[in-house]
Design an enzyme around this catalytic site. Structure first.
Site, PDB file in Angstrom:
ATOM      1  N   LYS A   1       0.846  -1.201   0.000  1.00 37.49           N
ATOM      2  CA  LYS A   1       0.000   0.000   0.000  1.00 37.49           C
ATOM      3  C   LYS A   1       0.881   1.252   0.000  1.00 37.49           C
ATOM      4  O   LYS A   1       1.877   1.320   0.726  1.00 37.49           O
ATOM      5  CB  LYS A   1      -0.908  -0.019   1.234  1.00 37.49           C
ATOM      6  CG  LYS A   1      -1.981   1.066   1.230  1.00 37.49           C
ATOM      7  CD  LYS A   1      -2.917   0.896   2.428  1.00 37.49           C
ATOM      8  CE  LYS A   1      -3.986   1.976   2.474  1.00 37.49           C
ATOM      9  NZ  LYS A   1      -4.841   1.872   3.675  1.00 37.49           N
TER      10      LYS A   1
ATOM     11  N   SER B   1      -9.784   2.082   2.676  1.00 37.32           N
ATOM     12  CA  SER B   1      -8.950   2.803   1.747  1.00 37.32           C
ATOM     13  C   SER B   1      -7.983   1.926   0.960  1.00 37.32           C
ATOM     14  O   SER B   1      -7.490   2.329  -0.085  1.00 37.32           O
ATOM     15  CB  SER B   1      -8.136   3.856   2.516  1.00 37.32           C
ATOM     16  OG  SER B   1      -7.266   3.223   3.445  1.00 37.32           O
TER      17      SER B   1
ATOM     18  N   SER C   1      -9.825  -0.283   6.904  1.00 33.16           N
ATOM     19  CA  SER C   1      -9.271  -0.233   5.541  1.00 33.16           C
ATOM     20  C   SER C   1      -8.519  -1.460   5.065  1.00 33.16           C
ATOM     21  O   SER C   1      -8.125  -1.528   3.902  1.00 33.16           O
ATOM     22  CB  SER C   1      -8.354   0.978   5.403  1.00 33.16           C
ATOM     23  OG  SER C   1      -9.141   2.135   5.311  1.00 33.16           O
TER      24      SER C   1
HETATM   25  N1  GLN Z   1     -13.135   4.285   5.970  1.00 34.36           N
HETATM   26  C1  GLN Z   1     -12.588   4.760   7.201  1.00 34.36           C
HETATM   27  C2  GLN Z   1     -12.231   6.220   7.061  1.00 34.36           C
HETATM   28  O1  GLN Z   1     -12.514   6.763   6.061  1.00 34.36           O
HETATM   29  C3  GLN Z   1     -11.402   3.943   7.585  1.00 34.36           C
HETATM   30  C4  GLN Z   1     -10.194   4.278   6.833  1.00 34.36           C
HETATM   31  C5  GLN Z   1      -8.996   3.471   7.225  1.00 34.36           C
HETATM   32  O2  GLN Z   1      -9.104   2.447   7.903  1.00 34.36           O
HETATM   33  N2  GLN Z   1      -7.847   3.952   6.825  1.00 34.36           N
HETATM   34  O3  GLN Z   1     -11.687   6.827   7.918  1.00 34.36           O
END
Ligand code: GLN
Length: 455
Positions: A52, A127, A151
């Site tokens: 990532k 994400s 994410s």
């Molecule tokens: N979808 C969640 C957010 O937008 C989690 C994102 C993540 O785990 N990086 O904050």
């Protein structure tokens, strides 16, 4: 895998950068060692991986899905990156993500959406959509994600792959570009539970460069995955979280979850219902705490230290104007929304009512987990209330987007371990569904055992 990436990635867009030369060099080094009769440095020596783009890679672009860091080549490797290299893992490249890991669909990337290989009109989750999509599209057998609110697990769920958020502090955050430091955690993504466990043991363990890293032995997750593969869950107590059902959950997801619970029972587990009453407030607390921390962390993108600088050559502009122009140009709308929310929640006069209150809720959620784990070994729930939604469907509705993380967020707030394992296809739309398994902090091995038995 490089050929496969070339063939399918123009459609999937899982990768932001493919390091062909670096990957081939690393593979040749592994081959040379084997030819010289040396033992492999790890069980994963020579296995390709997608990383990532929020983890730093020395000399290799690291953008976090943002224009703010376009062209930045970090001067150092994240601890996770360094451990992968040391284990002979072949890093194929960097994967697409929502900008600075804020989102649940990868639509917030400044470099275009990643498509779900199961249906390319749908989102791959976020994400870390790039990492999970690369697995589902067979571009890589292993990937690394990061999980602040879901994410790793939510993209795993909607792409039919395995995604693990280790215990907070179990994997070093050194070199993980910070979104919300008290929640961020890197972890393994794979197509099988055992693969995830092997990767987990490569990246986990104490790191003096991360002050929140836990100085204790890594939970024996590979052994647990092997043990679980026998399919015997006798003596394991599984709690079904009552709060994770009802309104907002697709019937197909709930039916898949019921079938999973039946299967766990058939494998010998003792299944009971458990109530965690404060989980209903987790989403609200998260969307105060995460933006608050992000507003502070992202202050470093000031046009002075690294990354984008807009107007820097214009002698009529002062430092503050350059900073303003740069942040206005470099950050996308979701990042700006979070910075504004966080700055508001932390401002004098509001701090106690918002941030302080959210921290209290966080404590209550940790207590819910603690009392549940007095009765059961692991907790289970659907990973996410719905299967992959269509690209664009929630793009203009942040509240609807935030709901994707309803079931994953409590484990981030409490810092315990949680993972998503594929749970078949929904009988409603034929798309992948994930089963979430949650375990106490530093008992990551428990969830691997259950996941391997269930898989
Ligand atoms: N979808 C969640 C957010 O937008 C989690 C994102 C993540 O785990 N990086 O904050």
């Amino acid at each position: 895998h490089l050929d496969r990436i070339q063939a399918v990635d123009p459609r999937i867009n899982a990768f932001l950068h493919v390091d062909t030369e670096g990957a081939l060099d690393a593979a040749r080094r592994v081959d040379a060692d084997l030819d010289a009769g040396k033992a492999p440095v790890s069980p994963l020596a020579g296995v390709p991986l997608a990383l990532k783009d929020v983890l730093t890679t020395k000399g290799i672009p690291t953008t976090c899905g943002s224009k703010m860091l376009e062209g930045w080549r970090p001067p150092y490797d994240a601890t996770v990156t360094a451990r992968l290299h040391a284990a002979g893992v072949i890093v194929l490249g960097k994967t697409n993500m929502d900008e600075f890991a804020m989102g649940s669909s990868t639509e917030n990337s400044a470099y275009g959406v990643t498509r779900n290989p199961w249906d390319t009109d749908r989102i791959p989750g976020g994400s870390g959509g790039g990492s999970s999509a690369s697995l589902a599209a067979f571009e890589a057998p292993l990937a690394i994600g990061t999980d602040t609110g879901g994410s790793i697990r939510q993209p795993g769920s909607v792409t039919g792959t395995v995604g693990v958020k280790p215990t907070y502090g179990g994997v070093s955050r050194h070199g993980l570009v910070a979104f919300s430091s008290s929640l961020d955690q890197a972890g393994p993504c794979a197509r099988t539970v055992l693969d995830a466990a092997l990767l987990h043991e490569v990246i986990a363990g104490h790191d003096p460069l991360d002050s929140t890293s836990i100085d204790a032995p890594v939970p024996p997750v590979v052994e647990a995955a092997r043990q679980g593969a026998s399919g015997d869950l006798r003596g394991v107590r599984v709690g079904v979280v009552r709060e994770f059902s009802g309104d907002g959950y697709q019937p197909g997801v709930l039916r898949s979850f019921e079938a999973a619970v039946k299967q766990l029972t058939a494998l010998g587990a003792e299944v009971v219902e458990v109530s965690c009453p404060h989980f209903d407030y987790a989403l609200g607390a998260y969307y105060l705490i995460a933006p608050s921390e992000c507003s502070s962390n992202l202050a470093r993108f000031d046009a002075m230290r690294f990354g984008l600088r807009v107007g820097g050559d214009d002698s009529r502009l002062g430092a503050e104007e350059v900073m303003t122009l740069t942040r206005e140009t470099g950050f996308g709308p979701e990042v700006k929304r979070r910075i504004m929310l966080g700055t508001y929640a932390l401002s004098s006069g509001y701090y106690d009512a918002y941030y302080g209150q959210a921290q209290k809720v966080r404590t209550l959620i940790s207590r819910d987990f603690a009392s549940a784990f007095e009765r059961v070994d692991v907790l289970v729930s659907p990973t996410t209330p719905t299967t992959a939604f269509r690209i664009g469907e929630r793009a203009d509705d942040p509240m609807a987007m935030y709901l994707a993380d309803l079931c994953t967020i409590p484990s981030n707030l409490a810092g315990n371990a949680a993972m998503s394992v594929p749970s078949g296809l929904s009988d409603e739309d034929g798309l992948p569904v994930g089963l979430q398994i949650m375990a106490p902090a530093m008992a990551d091995d428990r969830m691997y055992r259950v996941a391997a038995a269930y898989e």
